[in-house]
Design a protein around this motif. Structure first.
Motif, PDB file in Angstrom:
ATOM      1  N   GLN A   1       0.798  -1.228   0.000  1.00  0.00           N
ATOM      2  CA  GLN A   1       0.000   0.000   0.000  1.00  0.00           C
ATOM      3  C   GLN A   1       0.828   1.273   0.000  1.00  0.00           C
ATOM      4  N   THR A   2       1.983   1.224  -0.642  1.00  0.00           N
ATOM      5  CA  THR A   2       2.840   2.401  -0.722  1.00  0.00           C
ATOM      6  C   THR A   2       2.613   3.217  -1.987  1.00  0.00           C
ATOM      7  N   LEU A   3       1.884   2.671  -2.962  1.00  0.00           N
ATOM      8  CA  LEU A   3       1.618   3.389  -4.208  1.00  0.00           C
ATOM      9  C   LEU A   3       0.276   2.947  -4.769  1.00  0.00           C
ATOM     10  N   PHE A   4      -0.517   3.932  -5.196  1.00  0.00           N
ATOM     11  CA  PHE A   4      -1.787   3.687  -5.869  1.00  0.00           C
ATOM     12  C   PHE A   4      -1.809   4.529  -7.136  1.00  0.00           C
ATOM     13  N   LEU A   5      -2.224   3.916  -8.262  1.00  0.00           N
ATOM     14  CA  LEU A   5      -2.275   4.610  -9.544  1.00  0.00           C
ATOM     15  C   LEU A   5      -3.597   4.311 -10.242  1.00  0.00           C
ATOM     16  N   ARG A   6      -4.076   5.280 -11.007  1.00  0.00           N
ATOM     17  CA  ARG A   6      -5.217   5.048 -11.887  1.00  0.00           C
ATOM     18  C   ARG A   6      -4.936   5.814 -13.176  1.00  0.00           C
ATOM     19  N   TYR A   7      -5.205   5.142 -14.300  1.00  0.00           N
ATOM     20  CA  TYR A   7      -4.895   5.706 -15.608  1.00  0.00           C
ATOM     21  C   TYR A   7      -6.005   5.345 -16.582  1.00  0.00           C
ATOM     22  N   GLY A   8      -6.548   6.336 -17.276  1.00  0.00           N
ATOM     23  CA  GLY A   8      -7.589   6.122 -18.281  1.00  0.00           C
ATOM     24  C   GLY A   8      -6.988   5.934 -19.659  1.00  0.00           C
ATOM     25  N   LEU A   9      -7.472   4.943 -20.394  1.00  0.00           N
ATOM     26  CA  LEU A   9      -6.893   4.642 -21.696  1.00  0.00           C
ATOM     27  C   LEU A   9      -7.368   5.557 -22.818  1.00  0.00           C
ATOM     28  N   HIS A  10      -8.593   6.046 -22.775  1.00  0.00           N
ATOM     29  CA  HIS A  10      -9.145   6.825 -23.887  1.00  0.00           C
ATOM     30  C   HIS A  10      -9.073   8.326 -23.621  1.00  0.00           C
ATOM     31  N   GLN A  11      -7.902   8.807 -23.284  1.00  0.00           N
ATOM     32  CA  GLN A  11      -7.727  10.230 -23.020  1.00  0.00           C
ATOM     33  C   GLN A  11      -7.118  10.923 -24.234  1.00  0.00           C
ATOM     34  N   PRO A  12      -7.492  12.182 -24.456  1.00  0.00           N
ATOM     35  CA  PRO A  12      -6.857  12.940 -25.543  1.00  0.00           C
ATOM     36  C   PRO A  12      -5.371  13.163 -25.239  1.00  0.00           C
TER      37      PRO A  12
ATOM     38  N   ASP B   1      -3.477  15.675 -25.672  1.00  0.00           N
ATOM     39  CA  ASP B   1      -3.109  16.984 -25.135  1.00  0.00           C
ATOM     40  C   ASP B   1      -3.528  17.196 -23.683  1.00  0.00           C
ATOM     41  N   SER B   2      -4.298  16.269 -23.113  1.00  0.00           N
ATOM     42  CA  SER B   2      -4.717  16.426 -21.709  1.00  0.00           C
ATOM     43  C   SER B   2      -4.638  15.101 -20.944  1.00  0.00           C
ATOM     44  N   ARG B   3      -3.674  14.269 -21.275  1.00  0.00           N
ATOM     45  CA  ARG B   3      -3.527  12.942 -20.658  1.00  0.00           C
ATOM     46  C   ARG B   3      -3.037  13.082 -19.213  1.00  0.00           C
ATOM     47  N   THR B   4      -3.741  12.423 -18.278  1.00  0.00           N
ATOM     48  CA  THR B   4      -3.375  12.493 -16.861  1.00  0.00           C
ATOM     49  C   THR B   4      -3.448  11.113 -16.223  1.00  0.00           C
ATOM     50  N   ALA B   5      -2.855  11.013 -15.053  1.00  0.00           N
ATOM     51  CA  ALA B   5      -2.950   9.825 -14.209  1.00  0.00           C
ATOM     52  C   ALA B   5      -3.184  10.307 -12.783  1.00  0.00           C
ATOM     53  N   VAL B   6      -3.740   9.440 -11.969  1.00  0.00           N
ATOM     54  CA  VAL B   6      -3.982   9.741 -10.562  1.00  0.00           C
ATOM     55  C   VAL B   6      -2.966   8.954  -9.745  1.00  0.00           C
ATOM     56  N   VAL B   7      -2.296   9.636  -8.816  1.00  0.00           N
ATOM     57  CA  VAL B   7      -1.221   9.028  -8.032  1.00  0.00           C
ATOM     58  C   VAL B   7      -1.432   9.318  -6.550  1.00  0.00           C
ATOM     59  N   ALA B   8      -1.226   8.304  -5.720  1.00  0.00           N
ATOM     60  CA  ALA B   8      -1.189   8.485  -4.257  1.00  0.00           C
ATOM     61  C   ALA B   8      -0.056   7.630  -3.735  1.00  0.00           C
ATOM     62  N   ARG B   9       0.698   8.155  -2.801  1.00  0.00           N
ATOM     63  CA  ARG B   9       1.825   7.436  -2.224  1.00  0.00           C
ATOM     64  C   ARG B   9       1.481   6.961  -0.825  1.00  0.00           C
ATOM     65  N   GLY B  10       0.691   5.932  -0.724  1.00  0.00           N
ATOM     66  CA  GLY B  10       0.361   5.360   0.574  1.00  0.00           C
ATOM     67  C   GLY B  10      -1.103   5.534   0.931  1.00  0.00           C
ATOM     68  N   ARG B  11      -1.586   4.665   1.789  1.00  0.00           N
ATOM     69  CA  ARG B  11      -2.968   4.693   2.233  1.00  0.00           C
ATOM     70  C   ARG B  11      -3.211   5.975   3.014  1.00  0.00           C
ATOM     71  N   GLY B  12      -4.236   6.717   2.634  1.00  0.00           N
ATOM     72  CA  GLY B  12      -4.563   7.963   3.297  1.00  0.00           C
ATOM     73  C   GLY B  12      -3.745   9.151   2.821  1.00  0.00           C
ATOM     74  N   ALA B  13      -2.813   8.912   1.913  1.00  0.00           N
ATOM     75  CA  ALA B  13      -1.995  10.008   1.380  1.00  0.00           C
ATOM     76  C   ALA B  13      -2.827  10.836   0.408  1.00  0.00           C
TER      77      ALA B  13
END
Length: 102
Positions: free
Chosen positions: A43-54, A56-68
């Motif tokens: 539980q030191t890293l959590f990621l979420r990434y959408g495949l159908h993103q343009p 010019d605005s591609r993003t990912a969601v990142v958290a470093r640890g539970r509750g971070a």
């Protein structure tokens, strides 16, 4: 609290085990459509990434640890031309997530 492993695939990066899965969801998350979620078993890293993103605005969601704090940040493309997410692409996503300055 433990992470549920049901329906998740395992991948090891830098001797740390991560769980990941690809799913499709609308109006209930960070991204609409097909996306991947990744969680380190410890539980030191959590990621979420959408495949159908343009591009010019591609993003990912990142958290470093539970509750971070969770941040949404610009990121590179992690899938090929056919929008297929391979284990190598997941490995690349994890390695990128470990370098993100929070």
């Amino acid at each position: 609290m433990a992470i549920s492993t049901k329906g998740m695939r395992r991948i090891t990066v830098n001797e740390r085990v991560y769980l990941w899965r690809v799913f499709e969801i609308y109006d209930q998350g960070w991204f609409d459509g097909v996306q991947v979620t990744v969680a380190a078993m410890d539980q030191t890293l959590f990621l979420r990434y959408g495949l159908h993103q343009p591009d010019d605005s591609r993003t990912a969601v990142v958290a470093r640890g539970r509750g971070a704090p969770t941040i949404r940040t610009a990121c590179p493309t992690f899938q090929g031309e056919a929008l297929v997410l391979t284990p190598q692409a997941v490995r690349d996503l994890i390695e990128w997530g470990l370098t993100v300055a929070l």
